[in-house]
Design a protein around this motif. Sequence first.
Motif, PDB file in Angstrom:
ATOM      1  N   VAL A 101       0.856  -1.193   0.000  1.00 18.51           N
ATOM      2  CA  VAL A 101       0.000   0.000   0.000  1.00 18.51           C
ATOM      3  C   VAL A 101       0.887   1.236   0.000  1.00 18.51           C
ATOM      4  CG1 VAL A 101      -1.732   1.306   1.307  1.00 18.51           C
ATOM      5  CG2 VAL A 101      -1.756  -1.196   1.379  1.00 18.51           C
ATOM      6  N   LEU A 138      -1.632   0.264  -5.061  1.00 18.48           N
ATOM      7  CA  LEU A 138      -1.841  -0.994  -4.354  1.00 18.48           C
ATOM      8  C   LEU A 138      -1.093  -2.073  -5.115  1.00 18.48           C
ATOM      9  CD1 LEU A 138      -5.669  -0.637  -3.604  1.00 18.48           C
ATOM     10  CD2 LEU A 138      -3.779  -0.308  -2.009  1.00 18.48           C
ATOM     11  N   PHE A 139      -0.338  -2.858  -4.421  1.00 16.97           N
ATOM     12  CA  PHE A 139       0.479  -3.904  -5.044  1.00 16.97           C
ATOM     13  C   PHE A 139       1.379  -3.328  -6.140  1.00 16.97           C
ATOM     14  CE2 PHE A 139      -3.412  -5.669  -3.368  1.00 16.97           C
ATOM     15  CZ  PHE A 139      -2.924  -6.627  -2.497  1.00 16.97           C
ATOM     16  N   ILE A 160      -3.909   2.834  -8.777  1.00 19.73           N
ATOM     17  CA  ILE A 160      -5.270   2.331  -9.008  1.00 19.73           C
ATOM     18  C   ILE A 160      -6.074   3.239  -9.937  1.00 19.73           C
ATOM     19  CG2 ILE A 160      -5.394   1.013  -6.844  1.00 19.73           C
ATOM     20  CD1 ILE A 160      -7.705   3.513  -6.589  1.00 19.73           C
ATOM     21  N   GLY A 174      -4.460  -0.555 -11.821  1.00 22.17           N
ATOM     22  CA  GLY A 174      -4.329  -1.493 -10.708  1.00 22.17           C
ATOM     23  C   GLY A 174      -5.612  -1.965 -10.042  1.00 22.17           C
ATOM     24  N   ALA A 230      -6.056  -5.253  -7.530  1.00 19.76           N
ATOM     25  CA  ALA A 230      -6.158  -4.951  -6.099  1.00 19.76           C
ATOM     26  C   ALA A 230      -7.407  -5.584  -5.504  1.00 19.76           C
ATOM     27  CB  ALA A 230      -6.169  -3.438  -5.900  1.00 19.76           C
ATOM     28  N   SER A 279      -7.358  -8.168  -2.152  1.00 23.64           N
ATOM     29  CA  SER A 279      -7.596  -7.568  -0.842  1.00 23.64           C
ATOM     30  C   SER A 279      -8.986  -7.906  -0.322  1.00 23.64           C
ATOM     31  CB  SER A 279      -7.385  -6.050  -0.906  1.00 23.64           C
ATOM     32  OG  SER A 279      -8.205  -5.502  -1.886  1.00 23.64           O
TER      33      SER A 279
END
Length: 357
Positions: free
Chosen positions: A6, A64-65, A69, A73, A77, A81
């Motif tokens: 994150v 994220l990752f 996003i 992403g 994600a 998650s």
Amino acid sequence: MNHTIVELTGIKVYRNRQLTLNIEQLSVAAGELVAVAGPNGAGKSTLLQVINMLLPYQQGVLKLFGRDISQTGREDARCNSSMMFQETLLVNGTVYDNVALPLNFRNYTQTEIEEQVAAALKNFHCQHLAERQAKQLSGGEVQRVGLARALVYQPKLLLLDEPFAALDTATRTAILGDLKQVAVANRITVLLVSHNFNDVLSFADRVVVLADGRMIQDDCPEVVLRRPVNLEVANLVDMDNILPCQVETDGREAIVRLAGGVAFRQNKPVPVGAAACCLPGDAVYILNRSSALRRQPLVTINGTIAGITPGIGAYKVRVESSSLSLTMRAPREQATGLISGSQVEVAFNPDEVQLIC
Ligand SMILES: Nc1ncnc2c1ncn2[C@@H]1O[C@H](COP(=O)(O)OP(=O)(O)OP(=O)(O)O)[C@@H](O)[C@H]1O
């Protein structure tokens, strides 16, 4: 390698035109167990909702990752998650049906579903509940089943918005213990919102403290507990002693003056505008004539024992002088030998003092 799971940079969230979240930089690495603490309305839930992509942000970058996003992403994600809230909603049907739900959505085969549901139920000690109707569960069982469901598809990021707050201490401690074991074994990154600092101490290896939507401290739990950065954090961790003080400094060293003429030097940097000393109760000692502690550079105060409160691990002993009230944490064998109203000499090491504004 330490993958960042994150990463928030310059994130701003407005709710009702109010700046509710304002995070300059926050990175969480794979496998980290992070507690998110702060007073009511600090923005803890807002932060988790942003990371879970439930709430849009108006400025900044959320990765994220490793992927932005706002670009590509999002789907990745979502698959990796999971989030739990204070209320866990289980659907009508058995516990097995509920835990299998995320796998059904993701088109797992029947064999995979059976294996993964069995493993998830085992992780949270609820195999015996598999055939039970979800509506026949206790609060603690619901949250155990909720965790099994949240982790059944093996996400790498788990966001917990106080899901255990309503449970009794023993149940909460047991569930957090099981969760920690599963998270460490599977290198799951966890962000846990909690108001309970005992939970934070037992679960997390890092605490992010929010106030008014900003991060005000980011440290390991013991540092937050012993060295809070300001009054808000000191109150949050229930600091034993917060003593008003005046600081005189010449830039290199500072003289700290407490009420009643008590004064000591601080050789470490002092925050500008420091106005109070934080002192954990286990850094306050009662001196006797032969005390080996006398050899240390201690600040000593004569006072009267004004109260003794029992506790597991340590008793709290309140000592009052004409101008100061100090709370000390003492082992039971020492505390039970003390008599309310008797005169004592107490001391503390100035190195244990944290100055705050
Ligand atoms: N749905 C909403 N719409 C508008 N404002 C909201 C909404 N939810 C929360 N807020 C506001 O956002 C701010 C942060 O709230 P948030 O719930 O994130 O805080 P919190 O730290 O989780 O608080 P608590 O510990 O009380 O749950 C508060 O001022 C709150 O009033």
